[in-house]
Design a protein around this motif. Structure first.
Motif, PDB file in Angstrom:
ATOM      1  N   LEU A   1      19.552  27.793   5.644  1.00 43.47           N
ATOM      2  CA  LEU A   1      19.165  27.059   4.446  1.00 43.47           C
ATOM      3  C   LEU A   1      18.365  25.844   4.867  1.00 43.47           C
ATOM      4  O   LEU A   1      18.645  25.232   5.902  1.00 43.47           O
ATOM      5  N   ARG A   2      17.380  25.476   4.035  1.00 42.91           N
ATOM      6  CA  ARG A   2      16.566  24.317   4.397  1.00 42.91           C
ATOM      7  C   ARG A   2      16.110  23.535   3.168  1.00 42.91           C
ATOM      8  O   ARG A   2      15.855  24.099   2.111  1.00 42.91           O
ATOM      9  N   ASN A   3      16.035  22.252   3.361  1.00 38.54           N
ATOM     10  CA  ASN A   3      15.495  21.316   2.396  1.00 38.54           C
ATOM     11  C   ASN A   3      15.026  20.100   3.189  1.00 38.54           C
ATOM     12  O   ASN A   3      15.758  19.660   4.074  1.00 38.54           O
ATOM     13  N   PRO A   4      13.848  19.577   2.931  1.00 38.63           N
ATOM     14  CA  PRO A   4      12.919  19.922   1.868  1.00 38.63           C
ATOM     15  C   PRO A   4      12.233  21.261   2.122  1.00 38.63           C
ATOM     16  O   PRO A   4      12.226  21.755   3.248  1.00 38.63           O
ATOM     17  N   PRO A   5      11.653  21.830   1.056  1.00 36.76           N
ATOM     18  CA  PRO A   5      10.986  23.125   1.181  1.00 36.76           C
ATOM     19  C   PRO A   5       9.846  23.075   2.194  1.00 36.76           C
ATOM     20  O   PRO A   5       9.119  22.088   2.282  1.00 36.76           O
ATOM     21  N   GLN A   6       9.716  24.157   2.955  1.00 36.63           N
ATOM     22  CA  GLN A   6       8.668  24.287   3.959  1.00 36.63           C
ATOM     23  C   GLN A   6       8.219  25.739   4.016  1.00 36.63           C
ATOM     24  O   GLN A   6       9.006  26.626   3.720  1.00 36.63           O
TER      25      GLN A   6
ATOM     26  N   GLY B   1      28.359  18.158  -4.088  1.00 39.08           N
ATOM     27  CA  GLY B   1      28.116  17.607  -2.769  1.00 39.08           C
ATOM     28  C   GLY B   1      28.867  16.314  -2.569  1.00 39.08           C
ATOM     29  O   GLY B   1      29.742  15.948  -3.368  1.00 39.08           O
ATOM     30  N   THR B   2      28.513  15.621  -1.504  1.00 38.33           N
ATOM     31  CA  THR B   2      29.100  14.320  -1.196  1.00 38.33           C
ATOM     32  C   THR B   2      27.984  13.351  -0.827  1.00 38.33           C
ATOM     33  O   THR B   2      26.900  13.770  -0.382  1.00 38.33           O
ATOM     34  N   ILE B   3      28.255  12.084  -0.987  1.00 41.13           N
ATOM     35  CA  ILE B   3      27.285  11.062  -0.604  1.00 41.13           C
ATOM     36  C   ILE B   3      27.320  10.925   0.911  1.00 41.13           C
ATOM     37  O   ILE B   3      28.355  10.600   1.489  1.00 41.13           O
ATOM     38  N   TYR B   4      26.190  11.198   1.536  1.00 41.03           N
ATOM     39  CA  TYR B   4      26.068  11.059   2.985  1.00 41.03           C
ATOM     40  C   TYR B   4      25.671   9.625   3.341  1.00 41.03           C
ATOM     41  O   TYR B   4      26.154   9.051   4.298  1.00 41.03           O
ATOM     42  N   SER B   5      24.781   9.055   2.520  1.00 38.18           N
ATOM     43  CA  SER B   5      24.308   7.689   2.714  1.00 38.18           C
ATOM     44  C   SER B   5      23.702   7.216   1.398  1.00 38.18           C
ATOM     45  O   SER B   5      23.386   8.028   0.533  1.00 38.18           O
ATOM     46  N   PHE B   6      23.526   5.914   1.259  1.00 40.61           N
ATOM     47  CA  PHE B   6      22.906   5.400   0.036  1.00 40.61           C
ATOM     48  C   PHE B   6      22.313   4.016   0.282  1.00 40.61           C
ATOM     49  O   PHE B   6      22.693   3.321   1.224  1.00 40.61           O
ATOM     50  N   VAL B   7      21.364   3.656  -0.571  1.00 40.15           N
ATOM     51  CA  VAL B   7      20.756   2.316  -0.561  1.00 40.15           C
ATOM     52  C   VAL B   7      20.564   1.875  -2.004  1.00 40.15           C
ATOM     53  O   VAL B   7      20.527   2.699  -2.919  1.00 40.15           O
ATOM     54  N   MET B   8      20.441   0.579  -2.188  1.00 42.29           N
ATOM     55  CA  MET B   8      20.124  -0.001  -3.488  1.00 42.29           C
ATOM     56  C   MET B   8      18.882  -0.859  -3.325  1.00 42.29           C
ATOM     57  O   MET B   8      18.981  -2.037  -2.970  1.00 42.29           O
TER      58      MET B   8
ATOM     59  N   VAL C   1      19.861   4.937  -4.714  1.00 42.09           N
ATOM     60  CA  VAL C   1      19.205   6.091  -4.116  1.00 42.09           C
ATOM     61  C   VAL C   1      20.180   6.647  -3.086  1.00 42.09           C
ATOM     62  O   VAL C   1      20.625   5.919  -2.194  1.00 42.09           O
ATOM     63  N   ALA C   2      20.539   7.906  -3.238  1.00 42.77           N
ATOM     64  CA  ALA C   2      21.562   8.498  -2.367  1.00 42.77           C
ATOM     65  C   ALA C   2      21.035   9.723  -1.635  1.00 42.77           C
ATOM     66  O   ALA C   2      20.245  10.492  -2.181  1.00 42.77           O
ATOM     67  N   LEU C   3      21.484   9.855  -0.405  1.00 43.17           N
ATOM     68  CA  LEU C   3      21.257  11.079   0.361  1.00 43.17           C
ATOM     69  C   LEU C   3      22.504  11.923   0.145  1.00 43.17           C
ATOM     70  O   LEU C   3      23.599  11.537   0.560  1.00 43.17           O
ATOM     71  N   ILE C   4      22.333  13.031  -0.551  1.00 46.40           N
ATOM     72  CA  ILE C   4      23.446  13.894  -0.935  1.00 46.40           C
ATOM     73  C   ILE C   4      23.527  15.072   0.031  1.00 46.40           C
ATOM     74  O   ILE C   4      22.528  15.766   0.252  1.00 46.40           O
ATOM     75  N   GLU C   5      24.703  15.288   0.593  1.00 49.00           N
ATOM     76  CA  GLU C   5      24.926  16.496   1.382  1.00 49.00           C
ATOM     77  C   GLU C   5      25.545  17.526   0.448  1.00 49.00           C
ATOM     78  O   GLU C   5      26.672  17.369  -0.029  1.00 49.00           O
ATOM     79  N   LEU C   6      24.764  18.553   0.141  1.00 45.22           N
ATOM     80  CA  LEU C   6      25.234  19.589  -0.778  1.00 45.22           C
ATOM     81  C   LEU C   6      26.315  20.434  -0.118  1.00 45.22           C
ATOM     82  O   LEU C   6      26.372  20.549   1.115  1.00 45.22           O
ATOM     83  N   ALA C   7      27.135  21.064  -0.923  1.00 38.67           N
ATOM     84  CA  ALA C   7      28.207  21.926  -0.417  1.00 38.67           C
ATOM     85  C   ALA C   7      27.637  23.036   0.472  1.00 38.67           C
ATOM     86  O   ALA C   7      28.309  23.500   1.390  1.00 38.67           O
ATOM     87  N   GLU C   8      26.386  23.420   0.231  1.00 40.79           N
ATOM     88  CA  GLU C   8      25.749  24.476   1.008  1.00 40.79           C
ATOM     89  C   GLU C   8      25.318  23.986   2.405  1.00 40.79           C
ATOM     90  O   GLU C   8      24.934  24.780   3.245  1.00 40.79           O
ATOM     91  N   GLY C   9      25.349  22.667   2.632  1.00 40.42           N
ATOM     92  CA  GLY C   9      25.061  22.132   3.957  1.00 40.42           C
ATOM     93  C   GLY C   9      23.728  21.431   4.128  1.00 40.42           C
ATOM     94  O   GLY C   9      23.493  20.810   5.153  1.00 40.42           O
TER      95      GLY C   9
ATOM     96  N   ARG D   1      30.760   4.940  -2.357  1.00 39.54           N
ATOM     97  CA  ARG D   1      31.248   5.098  -0.980  1.00 39.54           C
ATOM     98  C   ARG D   1      30.671   6.370  -0.373  1.00 39.54           C
ATOM     99  O   ARG D   1      30.495   7.376  -1.060  1.00 39.54           O
ATOM    100  N   THR D   2      30.407   6.346   0.928  1.00 37.15           N
ATOM    101  CA  THR D   2      30.013   7.577   1.598  1.00 37.15           C
ATOM    102  C   THR D   2      31.198   8.537   1.548  1.00 37.15           C
ATOM    103  O   THR D   2      32.357   8.120   1.547  1.00 37.15           O
ATOM    104  N   GLY D   3      30.894   9.815   1.462  1.00 36.93           N
ATOM    105  CA  GLY D   3      31.927  10.837   1.355  1.00 36.93           C
ATOM    106  C   GLY D   3      32.400  11.093  -0.067  1.00 36.93           C
ATOM    107  O   GLY D   3      33.160  12.023  -0.313  1.00 36.93           O
ATOM    108  N   MET D   4      31.951  10.281  -1.019  1.00 35.59           N
ATOM    109  CA  MET D   4      32.361  10.437  -2.423  1.00 35.59           C
ATOM    110  C   MET D   4      31.815  11.744  -2.987  1.00 35.59           C
ATOM    111  O   MET D   4      30.636  12.053  -2.828  1.00 35.59           O
ATOM    112  N   PRO D   5      32.662  12.546  -3.655  1.00 32.70           N
ATOM    113  CA  PRO D   5      32.166  13.788  -4.260  1.00 32.70           C
ATOM    114  C   PRO D   5      31.292  13.504  -5.483  1.00 32.70           C
ATOM    115  O   PRO D   5      31.614  12.630  -6.294  1.00 32.70           O
ATOM    116  N   VAL D   6      30.202  14.250  -5.576  1.00 35.50           N
ATOM    117  CA  VAL D   6      29.250  14.083  -6.671  1.00 35.50           C
ATOM    118  C   VAL D   6      28.842  15.443  -7.219  1.00 35.50           C
ATOM    119  O   VAL D   6      29.052  16.471  -6.582  1.00 35.50           O
TER     120      VAL D   6
END
Length: 132
Positions: A36-41, A61-68, A83-91, A107-112
């Motif tokens: 699986l890949r993102n962004p599309p290529q 998914g879960t929050i991997y990282s975030f900024v404001m 702005v959050a970097l989301i790690e989807l359940a698919e990886g 918080r990082t790791g928070m389910p979304v």
């Protein structure tokens, strides 16, 4: 004034933006190795296959990282925004906005969970909010 900047759509990303219009979060799966890949290529970075298919993400998914961001100020955002970097359940990971939460509680790791929001008539974007 527009409420969001429109994305640049290419032949490699068109499936993704069309999926959002249908309220589907699509990710690429390599037709050669199944990665699986993102962004599309156009080409798989693992096996170099040019064959792929779009699969629908669960949107969880879960929050991997975030900024404001504070600067530069854009007139189409309400501040503060997240702005959050989301790690989807698919990886795979993707960048999105996080809403419906006090910024102090993020918080990082928070389910979304994904939801879809329409801007300026035709533009549909993925957004995330706390799951549950």
């Amino acid at each position: 004034m527009r409420t969001r900047l429109a994305p640049t759509i290419s032949p490699d990303t068109e499936f993704f933006w069309n999926g959002l219009r249908e309220h589907r979060l699509l990710i690429q799966r390599c037709g050669g190795c199944g990665t699986l890949r993102n962004p599309p290529q156009p080409m798989c970075p693992k096996c170099r296959s040019l064959h792929w298919e779009a699969i629908e993400s669960s949107g969880r998914g879960t929050i991997y990282s975030f900024v404001m961001p504070h600067q530069p100020k854009f007139p189409f955002f309400d501040y503060p925004y997240i702005v959050a970097l989301i790690e989807l359940a698919e990886g795979v990971r993707l960048v999105s906005n996080l809403t419906d939460i006090d910024p102090a509680e993020v918080r990082t790791g928070m389910p979304v969970q994904v939801y879809f929001q329409q801007f300026d008539g035709e533009l549909v974007l993925h957004q995330f909010r706390p799951a549950g």
